[in-house]
Design a protein around this motif. Structure first.
Motif, short mmCIF file in Angstrom:
data_model
loop_
_atom_site.label_atom_id
_atom_site.label_comp_id
_atom_site.label_asym_id
_atom_site.label_seq_id
_atom_site.Cartn_x
_atom_site.Cartn_y
_atom_site.Cartn_z
N VAL A 71 13.69 -2.68 16.12
CA VAL A 71 13.07 -3.92 16.47
C VAL A 71 12.18 -4.23 15.29
CG1 VAL A 71 12.22 -5.66 18.01
CG2 VAL A 71 13.51 -3.66 19.05
N TRP A 72 11.39 -3.59 14.97
CA TRP A 72 10.32 -3.71 13.84
C TRP A 72 11.07 -3.82 12.55
CZ3 TRP A 72 9.51 -0.45 9.80
CH2 TRP A 72 8.32 -0.76 8.88
N ALA A 73 11.78 -2.90 12.29
CA ALA A 73 12.60 -2.84 11.07
C ALA A 73 13.40 -4.30 10.91
CB ALA A 73 13.48 -1.82 10.73
N LEU A 74 13.95 -4.87 11.97
CA LEU A 74 14.76 -5.94 11.79
C LEU A 74 13.72 -7.24 11.35
CD1 LEU A 74 16.80 -5.92 14.96
CD2 LEU A 74 17.85 -6.05 12.74
N ARG A 75 12.58 -7.10 11.82
CA ARG A 75 11.56 -8.04 11.53
C ARG A 75 11.18 -7.67 9.80
NH1 ARG A 75 6.04 -8.02 14.69
NH2 ARG A 75 5.55 -6.41 13.31
N GLU A 76 11.04 -6.63 9.42
CA GLU A 76 10.79 -6.36 8.31
C GLU A 76 11.87 -6.75 7.32
OE1 GLU A 76 7.62 -4.64 6.95
OE2 GLU A 76 7.21 -5.53 8.78
N PHE A 77 12.94 -6.79 7.80
CA PHE A 77 14.08 -7.33 6.68
C PHE A 77 14.38 -8.71 7.01
CE2 PHE A 77 15.34 -3.04 5.98
CZ PHE A 77 15.75 -2.92 4.63
N GLY A 78 13.24 -9.46 7.56
CA GLY A 78 13.16 -11.05 7.27
C GLY A 78 13.65 -11.43 8.82
N ALA A 79 14.10 -10.95 9.87
CA ALA A 79 14.30 -11.49 11.01
C ALA A 79 13.08 -12.26 11.59
CB ALA A 79 14.76 -10.29 12.01
N ASP A 80 13.50 -13.66 12.06
CA ASP A 80 12.31 -14.42 12.66
C ASP A 80 12.56 -14.25 14.20
OD1 ASP A 80 10.63 -16.25 13.56
OD2 ASP A 80 11.54 -17.97 12.95
N LEU A 81 11.62 -13.45 14.61
CA LEU A 81 11.62 -13.08 16.03
C LEU A 81 10.60 -13.74 16.86
CD1 LEU A 81 11.62 -9.06 15.81
CD2 LEU A 81 13.67 -10.77 15.55
N SER A 82 9.81 -14.94 16.14
CA SER A 82 8.83 -15.47 16.74
C SER A 82 9.51 -16.06 18.02
CB SER A 82 8.17 -16.42 15.82
OG SER A 82 9.02 -17.34 15.22
N GLN A 83 10.78 -16.74 18.13
CA GLN A 83 11.24 -17.52 19.21
C GLN A 83 12.03 -16.95 20.09
OE1 GLN A 83 9.98 -20.61 19.30
NE2 GLN A 83 8.78 -19.85 17.54
N VAL A 84 12.48 -15.35 20.01
CA VAL A 84 13.14 -14.85 20.73
C VAL A 84 12.75 -14.37 21.96
CG1 VAL A 84 14.73 -14.10 18.59
CG2 VAL A 84 12.85 -12.64 19.77
N ARG A 85 13.66 -14.06 23.02
CA ARG A 85 13.10 -13.71 24.35
C ARG A 85 13.34 -12.43 24.21
NH1 ARG A 85 16.00 -16.28 29.32
NH2 ARG A 85 17.86 -16.16 27.98
N LYS A 91 20.37 -0.26 6.60
CA LYS A 91 19.08 -0.23 6.02
C LYS A 91 18.07 -0.35 6.87
CE LYS A 91 20.66 -2.29 1.42
NZ LYS A 91 20.63 -3.50 0.65
N VAL A 92 18.31 -1.31 7.90
CA VAL A 92 17.23 -1.31 8.91
C VAL A 92 17.16 -0.12 9.69
CG1 VAL A 92 17.08 -2.49 11.40
CG2 VAL A 92 17.92 -3.80 9.48
N GLY A 93 18.39 0.67 10.14
CA GLY A 93 18.08 1.69 10.73
C GLY A 93 17.50 2.97 9.87
N ARG A 94 17.66 2.97 8.72
CA ARG A 94 17.15 3.87 7.84
C ARG A 94 15.63 3.55 7.74
NH1 ARG A 94 18.23 4.06 1.54
NH2 ARG A 94 17.69 1.91 1.80
N LEU A 95 15.25 2.44 7.65
CA LEU A 95 13.82 2.12 7.48
C LEU A 95 12.93 2.45 8.92
CD1 LEU A 95 11.46 0.68 6.22
CD2 LEU A 95 12.14 -1.54 7.14
N ALA A 96 13.69 2.20 10.05
CA ALA A 96 13.13 2.68 11.13
C ALA A 96 12.88 3.93 11.47
CB ALA A 96 13.89 1.98 12.34
N GLU A 97 13.94 4.92 10.81
CA GLU A 97 13.87 6.28 10.78
C GLU A 97 12.75 6.75 9.64
OE1 GLU A 97 16.54 10.23 11.61
OE2 GLU A 97 17.22 8.24 11.90
N ASN A 98 12.58 6.08 8.73
CA ASN A 98 11.58 6.63 7.80
C ASN A 98 10.20 6.44 8.03
OD1 ASN A 98 13.69 5.88 4.60
ND2 ASN A 98 13.77 7.44 6.18
#
Length: 385
Positions: A98-112, A157-164
Motif C-alpha cells: 500500500v505504501w509503495a503504491l503511493r510512492e509510485f504516484g497513486a493518489d490514496l487521499s480519496q480512497v476508502r 516495481k511496487v512489490g520490489r519497493l515494498a520488499e526492499n
C-alpha cells in the motif's frame, strides 16, 4: 471447494461479511538465472500452480486491516500513517505494498480503507517466493479495486519497493515479475535492466517432463546475512571493473577480472557473468532443441552457485546430486540460497523413483525429511472472483 471459495469463506469467518472479490498470485520457480536480477542481468522464472489468495472488502473509514490464515491477530493501520517504519513482521508485506503504491504516484487521499484476508498454499521459506505471491496478489487487488491504472510491470516495481524498503530485503525484481507476468506452460524471460519480458513456451507437458521440487526445510532469511553480502560483493566487483553493473561484464572479460579482483570477489563476479550467459543459452536451447536439452545448463548453474557464489548447503547439494544420479535431465538449487529448495527436471515416469531416492538419501545422511512435490508452470496474478 476451490481456493477462491475457501478464501471467501475465510474472509466471512474473520470479518462477518462477504468479500467484494478475491485475487490471487503464484509463487515462482526460477528455472535458471540466480542472483542476476539485481545485477541488471537476465532471469527465467515461471509461475507455480501454488498461489496466495487475497479476499478484499470495503470499509467506511480509511483504515487498512490485514488478517491471514497464518497469524493469530489482524493488523490495522490508517492510510495517512503509512511509512516504512510503521509496520513490522508479516504485515510489512501487504501494508508495504500500500505504501509503495503511493510512492509510485497513486493518489490514496480519496480512497476508502479495506479489510484484507490472506490465504496461501505457497510453501513459506522454501525459496519459491511466497513473499512475492503475497505482494503481487495485494498489489493487483488494490490496483483494480481502487482503479489506480498501473500496468503489471509497474506493479512488479511496487512489490520490489515494498520488499526492499519496508520488509528490508535487498531483492531484485525477478520474483514479482514472474508472479505477475507468468503464463501456463511457459517461462518469463526477463531483462532486468530494460524490464522487457518475453513469454517463452517451455513445452514440458509436450515432452512428458515434470519439475520436481525438493523443499529441504532449511530456512533462510533474505533480509539478513549472506544475501546482502553477496550483493555487496557484486557491487564491489562492478566498481573495480569500472562498469555500471555486472550485466556489462561478459565471459570474455573474466581473465581481466581475475587480474583486478581478489579471489572471493572474482568468484562472485564469475558466477553472475556465467549465469547470465546460461540464461541466454537456455532460452536459445529451448527454442532450437526443446526442454530435454537444457539439463547441462541447469547442472552447471548449480555448480556455479555451490562453488563460486557459495550459497548452497549440504541438503541442497544432496537433493541435486541424488536427482542427477537417478536420471533427472538436470537439477539445481533455486532461489536466493542458504536453504530453501532444489528443482529437478525429470521424465514423468521417473518421478516416483527420483522422489524416493531423495527421501532415502536424506534419511541416510540424518537430515530432516524434505518435502518433495511436482509443480506445473502456471498463470500469473489474476482476479478469481
Amino acid at each position: 471447494m476451490t481456493d477462491a471459495a475457501l478464501a471467501l469463506d475465510a474472509f466471512a469467518q474473520w470479518y462477518g461479511r462477504r468479500a467484494a472479490g478475491v485475487w490471487s498470485a503464484p509463487g515462482r520457480v526460477n528455472l535458471i538465472g540466480e542472483h542476476t536480477d539485481y545485477n541488471d542481468g537476465f532471469v527465467f522464472p515461471f509461475g507455480l500452480d501454488r498461489r496466495t489468495q487475497v479476499a478484499l472488502g470495503d470499509r467506511d473509514d480509511r483504515v487498512i486491516r490485514v488478517a491471514s490464515a497464518f497469524a493469530p491477530e489482524a493488523v490495522s493501520l490508517h492510510l495517512d500513517e503509512l511509512s516504512p517504519d510503521a509496520v513490522s513482521g508479516w504485515a510489512a508485506y501487504p501494508l508495504g505494498v500500500v505504501w509503495a503504491l503511493r510512492e509510485f504516484g497513486a493518489d490514496l487521499s480519496q480512497v476508502r480503507g479495506v479489510d484484507l484476508h490472506l490465504t496461501s498454499d505457497v510453501p513459506v521459506g522454501a525459496g519459491l517466493s511466497s513473499s512475492a505471491a503475497l505482494e503481487c496478489a495485494v498489489a493487483l487487488a488494490l490496483n483494480e479495486h481502487w482503479g489506480l491504472g498501473f500496468d503489471r510491470p509497474t506493479l512488479a516495481k511496487v512489490g520490489r519497493l515494498a520488499e526492499n524498503r519496508v520488509v528490508g530485503a535487498p531483492t531484485g525484481i525477478l520474483d514479482q515479475s514472474a508472479s505477475l507476468l507468468a503464463e501456463t506452460d511457459a517461462g518469463v524471460f526477463l531483462d532486468c535492466r530494460s524490464l522487457d519480458a518475453e513469454v517463452i513456451p517451455l513445452r514440458f507437458a509436450e515432452e512428458d517432463l515434470e519439475v520436481l521440487v525438493v523443499d529441504t526445510h532449511v530456512e533462510h532469511a533474505h533480509a539478513t546475512g549472506g544475501y546482502a553480502a553477496r550483493r555487496a560483493s557484486c557491487e564491489q566487483g562492478a566498481r573495480v571493473l569500472g562498469v555500471e553493473s555486472l550485466r556489462d561484464v561478459h565471459v570474455d572479460d573474466l581473465p581481466r577480472a581475475a587480474e583486478l579482483l581478489d579471489d572471493e570477489t572474482f568468484r562472485r563476479v564469475r558466477h553472475v557473468v556465467t549465469e547470465n550467459q546460461r540464461v541466454l543459452d537456455t532460452v536459445r536451447t529451448l527454442r532450437e532443441r526443446g526442454p530435454s536439452a537444457i539439463g547441462t545448463l541447469l547442472d552447471a548453474s548449480h555448480v556455479s552457485m555451490r562453488d563460486d557464489f557459495e550459497i548452497s548447503v549440504p541438503e541442497l547439494d544432496l537433493a541435486v546430486e541424488t536427482s542427477q544420479r537417478h536420471g533427472a535431465v538436470g537439477a539445481r538449487m533455486t532461489g536466493g540460497g542458504f536453504g530453501g529448495s532444489a528443482i529437478a527436471l525429470v521424465a514423468k515416469p521417473l518421478v516416483p523413483a527420483v522422489s524416493e531416492a531423495v527421501l532415502t538419501a536424506f534419511a541416510e545422511r540424518g537430515f530432516r525429511a524434505p518435502t518433495v512435490f511436482t509443480v506445473s508452470p502456471s498463470q500469473g496474478a489474476r482476479r478469481d472472483v
